[in-house]
Design a protein around this motif. Structure first.
Motif, PDB file in Angstrom:
ATOM      1  N   ILE A  95       1.042  -1.288   0.031  1.00 18.87           N
ATOM      2  CA  ILE A  95       0.363  -0.412  -0.396  1.00 18.87           C
ATOM      3  C   ILE A  95       1.042   0.752  -0.245  1.00 18.87           C
ATOM      4  O   ILE A  95       2.594   1.001   0.831  1.00 18.87           O
ATOM      5  N   TYR A  96       0.718   2.147  -0.807  1.00 19.38           N
ATOM      6  CA  TYR A  96       1.494   3.429  -0.916  1.00 19.38           C
ATOM      7  C   TYR A  96       0.369   4.488  -1.636  1.00 19.38           C
ATOM      8  O   TYR A  96      -0.828   4.964  -1.632  1.00 19.38           O
ATOM      9  N   LEU A  97       0.505   5.362  -1.631  1.00 14.60           N
ATOM     10  CA  LEU A  97       0.213   6.816  -1.767  1.00 14.60           C
ATOM     11  C   LEU A  97       0.910   7.466  -2.793  1.00 14.60           C
ATOM     12  O   LEU A  97       1.608   7.250  -3.104  1.00 14.60           O
ATOM     13  N   ASN A  98      -0.300   7.115  -4.064  1.00 18.95           N
ATOM     14  CA  ASN A  98       0.078   7.551  -5.292  1.00 18.95           C
ATOM     15  C   ASN A  98       0.334   9.459  -5.659  1.00 18.95           C
ATOM     16  O   ASN A  98       0.812   9.796  -4.379  1.00 18.95           O
ATOM     17  N   LYS A  99       0.375  10.135  -6.935  1.00 18.36           N
ATOM     18  CA  LYS A  99       1.331  10.954  -7.002  1.00 18.36           C
ATOM     19  C   LYS A  99       0.578  12.061  -5.954  1.00 18.36           C
ATOM     20  O   LYS A  99       0.932  13.425  -6.575  1.00 18.36           O
ATOM     21  N   SER A 130      -1.251  12.034  -3.570  1.00 20.04           N
ATOM     22  CA  SER A 130      -1.458  11.766  -2.729  1.00 20.04           C
ATOM     23  C   SER A 130      -2.721  10.719  -1.902  1.00 20.04           C
ATOM     24  O   SER A 130      -3.829  11.033  -0.735  1.00 20.04           O
ATOM     25  N   ARG A 131      -2.778  10.049  -3.308  1.00 21.73           N
ATOM     26  CA  ARG A 131      -4.676   9.410  -2.871  1.00 21.73           C
ATOM     27  C   ARG A 131      -3.990   7.404  -2.250  1.00 21.73           C
ATOM     28  O   ARG A 131      -2.997   7.411  -3.277  1.00 21.73           O
ATOM     29  N   PRO A 132      -4.176   6.430  -1.128  1.00 21.14           N
ATOM     30  CA  PRO A 132      -4.114   5.787  -1.058  1.00 21.14           C
ATOM     31  C   PRO A 132      -3.993   4.194  -2.060  1.00 21.14           C
ATOM     32  O   PRO A 132      -5.432   4.681  -3.243  1.00 21.14           O
ATOM     33  N   GLU A 133      -2.900   3.300  -2.736  1.00 19.53           N
ATOM     34  CA  GLU A 133      -3.697   2.337  -3.953  1.00 19.53           C
ATOM     35  C   GLU A 133      -3.492   1.339  -3.225  1.00 19.53           C
ATOM     36  O   GLU A 133      -1.799   1.712  -2.091  1.00 19.53           O
ATOM     37  N   GLN A 134      -2.942   0.554  -3.320  1.00 24.05           N
ATOM     38  CA  GLN A 134      -2.198  -1.458  -3.091  1.00 24.05           C
ATOM     39  C   GLN A 134      -1.896  -1.573  -4.190  1.00 24.05           C
ATOM     40  O   GLN A 134      -2.969  -1.969  -5.709  1.00 24.05           O
ATOM     41  N   TYR A 135      -1.017  -1.892  -4.717  1.00 26.00           N
ATOM     42  CA  TYR A 135       0.125  -3.000  -5.873  1.00 26.00           C
ATOM     43  C   TYR A 135      -0.514  -4.643  -5.087  1.00 26.00           C
ATOM     44  O   TYR A 135       0.487  -5.159  -4.278  1.00 26.00           O
ATOM     45  N   ASN A 136      -1.492  -5.112  -6.337  1.00 28.20           N
ATOM     46  CA  ASN A 136      -2.102  -6.804  -6.321  1.00 28.20           C
ATOM     47  C   ASN A 136      -1.158  -6.790  -6.820  1.00 28.20           C
ATOM     48  O   ASN A 136      -1.237  -8.531  -7.804  1.00 28.20           O
ATOM     49  N   GLY A 137       0.374  -7.308  -6.032  1.00 29.86           N
ATOM     50  CA  GLY A 137       1.359  -8.557  -6.428  1.00 29.86           C
ATOM     51  C   GLY A 137       2.423  -8.461  -5.578  1.00 29.86           C
ATOM     52  O   GLY A 137       1.848  -7.956  -3.942  1.00 29.86           O
ATOM     53  N   THR A 138       3.193  -8.760  -5.449  1.00 31.28           N
ATOM     54  CA  THR A 138       4.780  -8.626  -4.665  1.00 31.28           C
ATOM     55  C   THR A 138       5.608  -7.473  -5.656  1.00 31.28           C
ATOM     56  O   THR A 138       5.703  -7.482  -6.543  1.00 31.28           O
ATOM     57  N   ILE A 139       6.483  -7.212  -4.718  1.00 33.59           N
ATOM     58  CA  ILE A 139       7.088  -5.401  -4.608  1.00 33.59           C
ATOM     59  C   ILE A 139       8.729  -7.003  -4.126  1.00 33.59           C
ATOM     60  O   ILE A 139       9.150  -6.701  -3.041  1.00 33.59           O
ATOM     61  N   GLY A 140       9.972  -6.896  -5.235  1.00 31.15           N
ATOM     62  CA  GLY A 140      11.243  -6.695  -4.303  1.00 31.15           C
ATOM     63  C   GLY A 140      12.078  -6.141  -4.135  1.00 31.15           C
ATOM     64  O   GLY A 140      12.192  -5.337  -5.089  1.00 31.15           O
ATOM     65  N   ILE A 141      12.672  -5.414  -3.339  1.00 29.67           N
ATOM     66  CA  ILE A 141      13.825  -5.154  -2.852  1.00 29.67           C
ATOM     67  C   ILE A 141      14.961  -5.414  -3.337  1.00 29.67           C
ATOM     68  O   ILE A 141      14.657  -6.308  -1.692  1.00 29.67           O
ATOM     69  N   PHE A 142      16.046  -6.041  -3.334  1.00 28.33           N
ATOM     70  CA  PHE A 142      17.209  -6.287  -3.183  1.00 28.33           C
ATOM     71  C   PHE A 142      18.770  -4.974  -3.040  1.00 28.33           C
ATOM     72  O   PHE A 142      18.669  -4.665  -4.066  1.00 28.33           O
ATOM     73  N   GLN A 143      19.067  -6.297  -2.029  1.00 31.00           N
ATOM     74  CA  GLN A 143      20.537  -4.641  -1.565  1.00 31.00           C
ATOM     75  C   GLN A 143      21.887  -5.493  -1.020  1.00 31.00           C
ATOM     76  O   GLN A 143      21.465  -6.216  -0.200  1.00 31.00           O
ATOM     77  N   ILE A 144      22.896  -5.293  -1.788  1.00 26.40           N
ATOM     78  CA  ILE A 144      24.125  -5.542  -1.260  1.00 26.40           C
ATOM     79  C   ILE A 144      25.147  -4.316  -1.219  1.00 26.40           C
ATOM     80  O   ILE A 144      24.785  -3.622  -1.771  1.00 26.40           O
ATOM     81  N   GLY A 145      25.739  -5.282  -0.350  1.00 24.85           N
ATOM     82  CA  GLY A 145      27.086  -3.344   0.510  1.00 24.85           C
ATOM     83  C   GLY A 145      27.865  -4.534   1.761  1.00 24.85           C
ATOM     84  O   GLY A 145      27.894  -5.303   1.249  1.00 24.85           O
ATOM     85  N   ILE A 146      28.570  -3.448   1.414  1.00 26.31           N
ATOM     86  CA  ILE A 146      29.903  -3.753   2.289  1.00 26.31           C
ATOM     87  C   ILE A 146      30.699  -2.661   2.471  1.00 26.31           C
ATOM     88  O   ILE A 146      30.622  -1.122   1.927  1.00 26.31           O
ATOM     89  N   ASN A 147      31.415  -3.064   3.762  1.00 21.83           N
ATOM     90  CA  ASN A 147      31.765  -1.693   4.681  1.00 21.83           C
ATOM     91  C   ASN A 147      33.446  -2.306   4.860  1.00 21.83           C
ATOM     92  O   ASN A 147      33.435  -3.655   5.054  1.00 21.83           O
ATOM     93  N   LYS A 148      33.856  -1.581   4.571  1.00 21.21           N
ATOM     94  CA  LYS A 148      35.588  -1.893   4.814  1.00 21.21           C
ATOM     95  C   LYS A 148      36.608  -0.327   4.957  1.00 21.21           C
ATOM     96  O   LYS A 148      36.305   0.052   4.802  1.00 21.21           O
ATOM     97  N   TYR A 149      37.431  -0.985   6.017  1.00 20.54           N
ATOM     98  CA  TYR A 149      38.160  -0.454   6.706  1.00 20.54           C
ATOM     99  C   TYR A 149      39.605  -1.122   6.916  1.00 20.54           C
ATOM    100  O   TYR A 149      40.394  -1.762   6.452  1.00 20.54           O
TER     101      TYR A 149
END
Length: 364
Positions: A201-205, A207-226
């Motif tokens: 569920i999100y607010l559209n452009k 600012s009204r609520p809408e629901q995406y009837n599916g799946t949204i994927g967010i992938f993240q990979i990170g590295i911290n090196k000293y």
């Protein structure tokens, strides 16, 4: 117990509302919103509740609880009448910490809505971790979070003076998995994260609520090196990359990075310890979420990219016995690399600022 309240008075004929949200009405916006929540919990545990520490990490530790949760949303807007939306829930849950072998641990937590307004909601968490050696700087940890919850009542019902809606959205089904490998001297710290949002569920452009009837994927990979560059010079880099399967709904920067280069050493015959250096932050352009001041929520937008701009800070810090002194120049490049520094649409970052601080402990 939680109480939150907000109110807003604004002239809706302002160009901001007309341009971005299509509000046609004229006159004064006079809205108020109050959210109250009261929770009573009865629990049983063998964990020290005073400091929330496990009494003995070599034994099985557990908690169990039952909670009565009451919530209420009061809103005054369109018809000058206070509308009351409230609910009551009975929840049960608990946690379990189980050591396997000497350095392998399992932790889990689960909460289930047994009765009430949001019957059937649940949230669960599972964590596995283990040391790779006797050093605390070498270990791995994996976690899994699941949830199946009703949307916040704001998205189903709203009665402000400019926005009214009645929705019956489906439950949000979210799964989040994380993996961390910590090995400072070898590869650094490697983090991998995958979030799957079902029925998002999100607010559209506008600012009204809408629901995406599916799946949204967010992938993240990170590295911290000293990196230690000799005895006095140091370099640290934190770099991550993100990907969104539906970028038009959840927009993320492809690259996000921060680096620090600094000198750290005792000077003047070890009478003073000084650290001085530079911090640089950068992320690639993306459509960050806009902000709707009428009810203090963020919404998607596609009219302004933010990012693609470096932020540079310089600092000097010193310690003499019990006294600490620092001076920091933030965003020193504000007038050198263009005036296009935004973190959110229409909300620029502050320009160059100078900060000075002193801390003195009066004891020996």
């Amino acid at each position: 117990m939680l109480f939150r309240s907000s109110s807003l008075q604004s002239d809706s004929t302002d160009e901001f509302y007309n341009k971005y949200y299509g509000i046609p009405r004229e006159g004064l916006v006079d809205d108020s919103l109050r959210y109250n929540r009261l929770t009573n919990t009865f629990g049983l545990s063998n964990i020290n509740q005073l400091d929330n520490k496990i009494s003995n990490d070599k034994l099985i530790n557990y908690t169990g609880h039952i909670s009565l949760d009451y919530f209420q949303l009061l809103q005054n807007g369109a018809d000058s009448v206070v509308h009351d939306t409230s609910g009551l829930n009975l929840l049960v849950g608990g946690s379990l910490n189980v050591p396997f072998f000497e350095d392998f641990k399992l932790r889990t937590r689960f909460d289930y809505n047994l009765l009430g307004t949001n019957k059937g909601n649940y949230i669960g968490n599972l964590i596995l971790e283990s040391n790779l050696s006797d050093s605390p700087n070498y270990f791995w940890k994996a976690s899994l979070d699941i949830s199946n919850t009703d949307p916040f009542i704001f998205y189903d019902w709203n009665n402000s003076s400019q926005f009214q809606w009645r929705n019956n959205f489906q439950r949000n089904r979210n799964v989040s998995s994380n993996f961390l490998l910590k090995s400072n001297r070898l590869l650094g710290d490697i983090k991998i994260k995958l979030n799957m949002y079902g029925n998002y569920i999100y607010l559209n452009k506008v600012s009204r609520p809408e629901q995406y009837n599916g799946t949204i994927g967010i992938f993240q990979i990170g590295i911290n090196k000293y990196f230690n560059l000799g005895k006095k010079w140091n370099f640290e880099v934190n770099l991550s990359s993100m990907y969104s399967s539906i970028d038009s709904i959840i927009s993320v920067p492809t690259i996000n990075g921060m680096s620090s280069f600094y000198f750290d050493s005792f000077v003047f015959n070890k009478a003073l310890r000084m650290q001085t250096g530079v911090d640089i932050t950068y992320f690639t352009p993306f459509f960050a979420m806009g902000y709707m001041p009428l009810y203090g929520q963020r919404h998607i937008q596609s009219y302004q990219l933010v990012g693609g701009y470096p932020f540079i800070d310089l600092y000097v810090a010193a310690r003499i016995k019990h006294a600490k002194v620092f001076i920091k120049a933030s965003h020193v490049n504000s007038d050198l690399t263009g005036f296009n520094y935004y973190l959110l649409p229409d909300m620029p970052v502050r320009g160059r600022t100078i900060q000075l601080g002193v801390k003195w402990n009066f004891y020996h």
